[in-house]
Scaffold this active site. Structure first.
Site, short mmCIF file in Angstrom:
data_model
loop_
_atom_site.label_atom_id
_atom_site.label_comp_id
_atom_site.label_asym_id
_atom_site.label_seq_id
_atom_site.Cartn_x
_atom_site.Cartn_y
_atom_site.Cartn_z
N THR A 214 60.17 87.17 33.63
CA THR A 214 60.98 86.34 33.94
C THR A 214 60.69 85.59 35.55
O THR A 214 61.27 84.58 35.59
CB THR A 214 62.34 87.07 34.29
N SER B 128 55.04 83.47 28.24
CA SER B 128 56.22 84.32 27.65
C SER B 128 57.47 83.81 27.21
O SER B 128 57.74 82.61 27.67
CB SER B 128 56.47 85.50 28.87
N VAL B 129 58.19 84.72 26.61
CA VAL B 129 59.28 84.34 26.08
C VAL B 129 60.34 84.11 27.27
O VAL B 129 61.49 83.63 27.04
CB VAL B 129 59.97 85.54 25.04
N LYS B 130 60.24 84.60 28.41
CA LYS B 130 60.93 84.68 29.27
C LYS B 130 61.12 83.30 30.05
O LYS B 130 62.19 82.94 30.93
CB LYS B 130 60.88 85.61 30.50
N ASP B 131 60.19 82.33 29.67
CA ASP B 131 60.44 81.03 30.37
C ASP B 131 61.97 80.43 29.88
O ASP B 131 62.49 79.59 30.54
CB ASP B 131 59.44 80.04 29.74
#
Ligand code: PMP
Length: 340
Positions: free
Chosen positions: A78, A45-48
């Protein structure tokens, strides 16, 4: 041939994700729509990105020391990013999460070795809200830091310094619009700020799900929510520190049904299995593309975020019984599977 040489360590795998032209959305908009493949991060995901930036920031401030603990309240992605980064750097992770998020996210967090604390979903003003519970735990735990993704601007910095620069370079500076939904707001604010610095003419649009208050805030200055959404990770009711000063030019409100149309089409027609926030983002990108075409911009190019993998939602979005219980349409082939 475009070969990527070996990276020196696993944290270098975060970011530098590919960007892809999406055929169906481009045909629907009448211009080129690009998806930034954030599901290609190690935590899918983008949250890395936010996780890495917030942990590095806590180290640089001197608050996070060897053997320390990172605590966060999160809808899940996240937490997964933090657990991966913390494992790679030798920290412990404690995650506080509302108990209505997907089982896959909970199982993934446990598999990564994070301590998982589930709380009932409640409104932000309630002291039992996952964000407040996680902040208090961090205050009470020796050697712990609270990541605080909603108001910690190290989150949007990941997108100012990383995501927006990558999009600009990957599209060789030929980009007319960018849109995505907001959870913390780190992505829309950070990419918006980074792209506006390159070219103030790039139109930045917020794509808001139902049940969130930001559409009305940017349209008429009032934080007011209408309806509801089952999309995880997006839908914000306040102006977080990450959203402060976000250069939003326009806004769209997209329903779960509209988002699901793109989740299904991208899977069936283009072989991409994504979560619902990605479908909602793509619906917003098509709306923005159409608007730019109607205004006469020649061959506009619009980018959006493909936030996370759909494999995280096999028990929900890709489960006909769950969809039916939520009053949402199911995909044809899922129903055939259920009947067999
Ligand atoms: N989509 C998904 C699936 C997410 O988990 C998140 C993060 N909460 C977002 C979109 C929104 O990203 P941001 O927090 O940067 O606004």
């Amino acid at each position: 041939m475009n070969i990527t040489r070996p990276f020196g360590d696993t944290l270098a795998l975060i970011g530098n994700t590919p960007i892809v032209r999406l055929a169906g959305p481009s045909a629907a908009a009448g211009c080129d729509i690009y998806g930034k493949c954030e599901f290609a991060n190690p935590g899918s995901s983008v949250k890395d990105r936010a996780a890495l930036w917030m942990i590095r920031d806590a180290e640089n401030r001197g608050d996070l020391k060897p053997g320390g603990t990172v605590i966060e309240g999160t809808a899940g992605n996240t937490g997964i990013g933090i657990a991966l980064v913390a494992n790679a750097l030798g920290y412990k992770t404690i995650i506080v999460m509302p108990d209505n998020q997907s089982k896959e996210k909970m199982d993934t967090l446990r598999a990564l070795g994070a301590e998982l604390v589930l709380v009932p979903p409640t409104k932000y003003s309630d002291p039992g809200h996952f964000q407040h519970v996680s902040r208090r735990m961090a205050e009470e735990t020796p050697g712990a830091v609270w990541a605080g993704q909603f108001d910690n601007v190290a989150n949007r910095k990941a997108h100012i310094e990383g995501t927006s620069q990558e999009i600009w370079e990957q599209l060789e500076g030929r980009i007319d619009g960018f849109t995505c939904a907001a959870g913390t707001g780190g992505t829309i604010a950070g990419v918006g700020m980074g792209l506006k610095e390159k070219d103030p003419e790039i139109r930045i649009a917020l794509t808001d799900p139902h049940g969130a208050a930001l559409y009305n805030y940017y349209a008429k200055g009032v934080l007011e929510a209408e309806g509801s959404s089952v999309a995880e990770g997006i839908g914000q009711g306040r102006i977080t520190a990450n959203l402060e000063g976000a250069p939003i030019d326009t806004q769209y409100r997209i329903s779960d049904e509209e988002g699901l149309v793109w989740v299904e089409r991208l899977l069936r027609e283009e072989g991409l299995c994504l979560g619902l926030s990605s479908g909602i983002n793509v619906a917003g990108a098509v709306a923005l593309g159409k608007e730019l075409v109607a205004e006469g911009r020649p061959n506009p190019r619009v980018a959006t975020i493909l936030c996370d993998t759909g494999f995280r939602y096999l028990s929900t979005l890709y489960n006909p019984e769950w969809l039916a219980a939520k009053g949402l349409p199911s995909f044809d082939w899922l129903q055939q599977g259920a009947a067999a």
